[in-house]
Design a protein around this motif. Sequence first.
Motif, PDB file in Angstrom:
ATOM      1  N   CYS A 167      41.613  41.648  44.513  1.00 26.08           N
ATOM      2  CA  CYS A 167      40.305  42.180  43.768  1.00 26.08           C
ATOM      3  C   CYS A 167      39.470  40.819  43.581  1.00 26.08           C
ATOM      4  O   CYS A 167      38.186  41.305  43.852  1.00 26.08           O
ATOM      5  N   GLY A 168      39.647  39.928  42.986  1.00 27.52           N
ATOM      6  CA  GLY A 168      39.004  38.766  42.732  1.00 27.52           C
ATOM      7  C   GLY A 168      38.443  38.262  43.914  1.00 27.52           C
ATOM      8  O   GLY A 168      37.124  38.186  44.030  1.00 27.52           O
ATOM      9  N   ASP A 169      39.328  37.870  45.101  1.00 26.71           N
ATOM     10  CA  ASP A 169      38.819  37.295  46.323  1.00 26.71           C
ATOM     11  C   ASP A 169      37.887  38.127  46.989  1.00 26.71           C
ATOM     12  O   ASP A 169      36.739  37.847  47.452  1.00 26.71           O
ATOM     13  N   LEU A 170      38.137  39.594  47.185  1.00 26.86           N
ATOM     14  CA  LEU A 170      37.399  40.423  47.895  1.00 26.86           C
ATOM     15  C   LEU A 170      36.076  40.784  47.019  1.00 26.86           C
ATOM     16  O   LEU A 170      35.017  41.104  47.858  1.00 26.86           O
ATOM     17  N   ASN A 171      36.181  40.705  45.858  1.00 28.76           N
ATOM     18  CA  ASN A 171      34.788  40.902  45.399  1.00 28.76           C
ATOM     19  C   ASN A 171      33.706  39.874  45.583  1.00 28.76           C
ATOM     20  O   ASN A 171      32.666  40.138  45.497  1.00 28.76           O
ATOM     21  N   GLU A 172      34.484  38.508  45.685  1.00 27.53           N
ATOM     22  CA  GLU A 172      33.383  37.616  45.947  1.00 27.53           C
ATOM     23  C   GLU A 172      32.849  37.849  47.378  1.00 27.53           C
ATOM     24  O   GLU A 172      31.673  37.546  47.602  1.00 27.53           O
ATOM     25  N   GLN A 173      33.584  38.024  48.169  1.00 20.73           N
ATOM     26  CA  GLN A 173      33.233  38.413  49.620  1.00 20.73           C
ATOM     27  C   GLN A 173      32.280  39.529  50.019  1.00 20.73           C
ATOM     28  O   GLN A 173      31.214  39.458  50.648  1.00 20.73           O
ATOM     29  N   LEU A 174      32.408  40.563  49.103  1.00 16.29           N
ATOM     30  CA  LEU A 174      31.667  41.682  48.961  1.00 16.29           C
ATOM     31  C   LEU A 174      30.198  41.257  48.714  1.00 16.29           C
ATOM     32  O   LEU A 174      29.219  41.777  49.075  1.00 16.29           O
ATOM     33  N   GLY A 175      29.983  40.379  47.729  1.00 14.53           N
ATOM     34  CA  GLY A 175      28.508  40.109  47.273  1.00 14.53           C
ATOM     35  C   GLY A 175      27.849  39.075  48.431  1.00 14.53           C
ATOM     36  O   GLY A 175      26.605  39.208  48.258  1.00 14.53           O
ATOM     37  N   ARG A 176      28.681  38.832  49.369  1.00 13.69           N
ATOM     38  CA  ARG A 176      27.976  38.272  50.582  1.00 13.69           C
ATOM     39  C   ARG A 176      27.638  38.986  51.747  1.00 13.69           C
ATOM     40  O   ARG A 176      27.242  38.575  52.955  1.00 13.69           O
ATOM     41  N   LEU A 177      28.022  40.345  51.619  1.00 16.34           N
ATOM     42  CA  LEU A 177      27.895  41.269  53.048  1.00 16.34           C
ATOM     43  C   LEU A 177      26.383  41.596  53.098  1.00 16.34           C
ATOM     44  O   LEU A 177      25.714  41.801  51.991  1.00 16.34           O
ATOM     45  N   GLU A 178      25.989  41.684  54.196  1.00 16.24           N
ATOM     46  CA  GLU A 178      24.617  42.278  54.831  1.00 16.24           C
ATOM     47  C   GLU A 178      25.036  43.779  55.323  1.00 16.24           C
ATOM     48  O   GLU A 178      25.649  43.710  56.430  1.00 16.24           O
ATOM     49  N   PHE A 179      24.524  44.735  54.626  1.00 16.03           N
ATOM     50  CA  PHE A 179      24.747  46.159  55.056  1.00 16.03           C
ATOM     51  C   PHE A 179      23.986  46.541  56.223  1.00 16.03           C
ATOM     52  O   PHE A 179      22.417  46.123  56.277  1.00 16.03           O
ATOM     53  N   ALA A 180      24.337  47.583  57.322  1.00 12.76           N
ATOM     54  CA  ALA A 180      23.485  47.985  58.071  1.00 12.76           C
ATOM     55  C   ALA A 180      22.599  49.067  57.852  1.00 12.76           C
ATOM     56  O   ALA A 180      21.677  49.361  58.584  1.00 12.76           O
ATOM     57  N   LEU A 181      23.364  49.955  57.154  1.00 17.65           N
ATOM     58  CA  LEU A 181      22.621  51.292  56.718  1.00 17.65           C
ATOM     59  C   LEU A 181      21.994  51.315  55.550  1.00 17.65           C
ATOM     60  O   LEU A 181      22.360  50.367  54.372  1.00 17.65           O
ATOM     61  N   VAL A 186      35.990  43.266  55.902  1.00 17.39           N
ATOM     62  CA  VAL A 186      35.998  43.206  54.162  1.00 17.39           C
ATOM     63  C   VAL A 186      36.207  44.541  53.549  1.00 17.39           C
ATOM     64  O   VAL A 186      36.789  44.717  52.701  1.00 17.39           O
ATOM     65  N   LEU A 187      35.179  45.454  53.834  1.00 13.32           N
ATOM     66  CA  LEU A 187      35.196  46.606  53.193  1.00 13.32           C
ATOM     67  C   LEU A 187      36.428  47.418  53.639  1.00 13.32           C
ATOM     68  O   LEU A 187      36.820  48.383  52.640  1.00 13.32           O
ATOM     69  N   ARG A 188      36.984  47.425  54.712  1.00 14.05           N
ATOM     70  CA  ARG A 188      38.165  48.003  55.169  1.00 14.05           C
ATOM     71  C   ARG A 188      39.212  47.616  54.004  1.00 14.05           C
ATOM     72  O   ARG A 188      40.044  48.512  53.418  1.00 14.05           O
ATOM     73  N   GLU A 189      39.305  46.244  53.831  1.00 15.78           N
ATOM     74  CA  GLU A 189      40.412  45.755  53.047  1.00 15.78           C
ATOM     75  C   GLU A 189      40.367  46.105  51.504  1.00 15.78           C
ATOM     76  O   GLU A 189      41.329  46.680  50.906  1.00 15.78           O
ATOM     77  N   ILE A 190      38.988  46.159  51.195  1.00 15.02           N
ATOM     78  CA  ILE A 190      38.697  46.777  49.846  1.00 15.02           C
ATOM     79  C   ILE A 190      39.248  48.268  49.628  1.00 15.02           C
ATOM     80  O   ILE A 190      39.752  48.542  48.662  1.00 15.02           O
ATOM     81  N   ARG A 191      38.814  48.909  50.688  1.00 18.06           N
ATOM     82  CA  ARG A 191      39.133  50.396  50.671  1.00 18.06           C
ATOM     83  C   ARG A 191      40.616  50.522  50.521  1.00 18.06           C
ATOM     84  O   ARG A 191      41.183  51.168  49.801  1.00 18.06           O
ATOM     85  N   GLN A 192      41.489  49.700  51.452  1.00 16.69           N
ATOM     86  CA  GLN A 192      42.866  50.016  51.616  1.00 16.69           C
ATOM     87  C   GLN A 192      43.607  49.479  50.219  1.00 16.69           C
ATOM     88  O   GLN A 192      44.514  50.096  49.863  1.00 16.69           O
ATOM     89  N   LEU A 193      42.842  48.346  49.711  1.00 19.22           N
ATOM     90  CA  LEU A 193      43.253  47.802  48.327  1.00 19.22           C
ATOM     91  C   LEU A 193      43.142  49.008  47.360  1.00 19.22           C
ATOM     92  O   LEU A 193      44.031  49.383  46.541  1.00 19.22           O
ATOM     93  N   ALA A 194      41.939  49.789  47.161  1.00 20.71           N
ATOM     94  CA  ALA A 194      42.039  50.957  46.364  1.00 20.71           C
ATOM     95  C   ALA A 194      42.959  52.036  46.571  1.00 20.71           C
ATOM     96  O   ALA A 194      43.696  52.715  45.778  1.00 20.71           O
ATOM     97  N   MET A 195      43.224  52.372  47.985  1.00 21.70           N
ATOM     98  CA  MET A 195      44.290  53.209  48.391  1.00 21.70           C
ATOM     99  C   MET A 195      45.530  53.058  47.802  1.00 21.70           C
ATOM    100  O   MET A 195      46.513  53.858  47.554  1.00 21.70           O
TER     101      MET A 195
END
Length: 305
Positions: free
Chosen positions: A171-185, A259-268
């Motif tokens: 959770c901690g590692d992926l939260n840091e990566q989420l903050g650096r994402l640039e979304f397409a939509l 990155v977003l895939r792993e976040i989703r799978q972590l939640a699952m």
Amino acid sequence: MAGILNPVPDAAAGFSSSAVLPALRAACTQAGLSSDNAELLRLGENAIFQLAEVPVVVRIARSADRLPRAEKELCVARWLAEAHVPAIRVYDEIDQPLLVDSHPVSFWQTVTGGEPTPTHADLARLLAAFHGLGSSPCDLTGFDPFQIPQSRLAAPAGVTPEDRDFLRARCGDLNEQLGRLEFALPQGPIHGDAHTRNLLTDHGEVVLLDFESAAIGPREWDLLPTAIACERYGLAEEQYQEFAAVYGFDVRTWAGYPVLREIRQLAMTTWIMQNVGESAAVAAEFALRVASLRERDFERAWNFF
């Protein structure tokens, strides 16, 4: 357990099919409805019951702190109804949600079921309609995919310290990566838990349901479950391509997808973790999911629950 069909064994003290029975009875009494012979449809984030004497479904949340989520879900459903987006409808004969024995309770119109069977193309069409509505009159929070998993990991029952610590660290590692994402939509209102199990058929029309995860966030999040279904659940590539074509975007082509895939799978994974005491099958599935995340195997088959 008298009067309840299809009981699910207790998953944890305080929230199980038997533990919520008094809340079901009390809520139905307040609503002027009978809970006799109610059928348990599902036990997960909520206990969901179909009433026997009227076409009403009762949704009981785990704890009082989830009352804002119940209020949001009701608001989103009413918003979609006013916008003529096919969605499950609120049972508006009573003021709700109720708070009974520290459980938020909401009431919904029963859907008819039948044909057509919901498809991933239906999901894409409904998501496009949802995303196309623009601003929402509901109090939607900002996108935070870690809030619920972290709350589940605060005091997990029946989970080894090693698994708990691994999931917390991810959770901690992926939260840091989420903050650096640039979304397409463009960002805006999202469903938050968009998969075909949140589609039903009502009077010959496929409808969307389950809005308690709705938020303001990246539309890519709503496209992830169908892409993951190809990798984890055996969805045919042709079906995924139809989904992407109907929606108009293939999330797998976006650089931030891993990155977003792993976040989703972590939640699952933390979702099924809540019910590890329910059965040996659930416990085995949780172990499978944790092992695949630990080994960074994002194509190992998972099972539906």
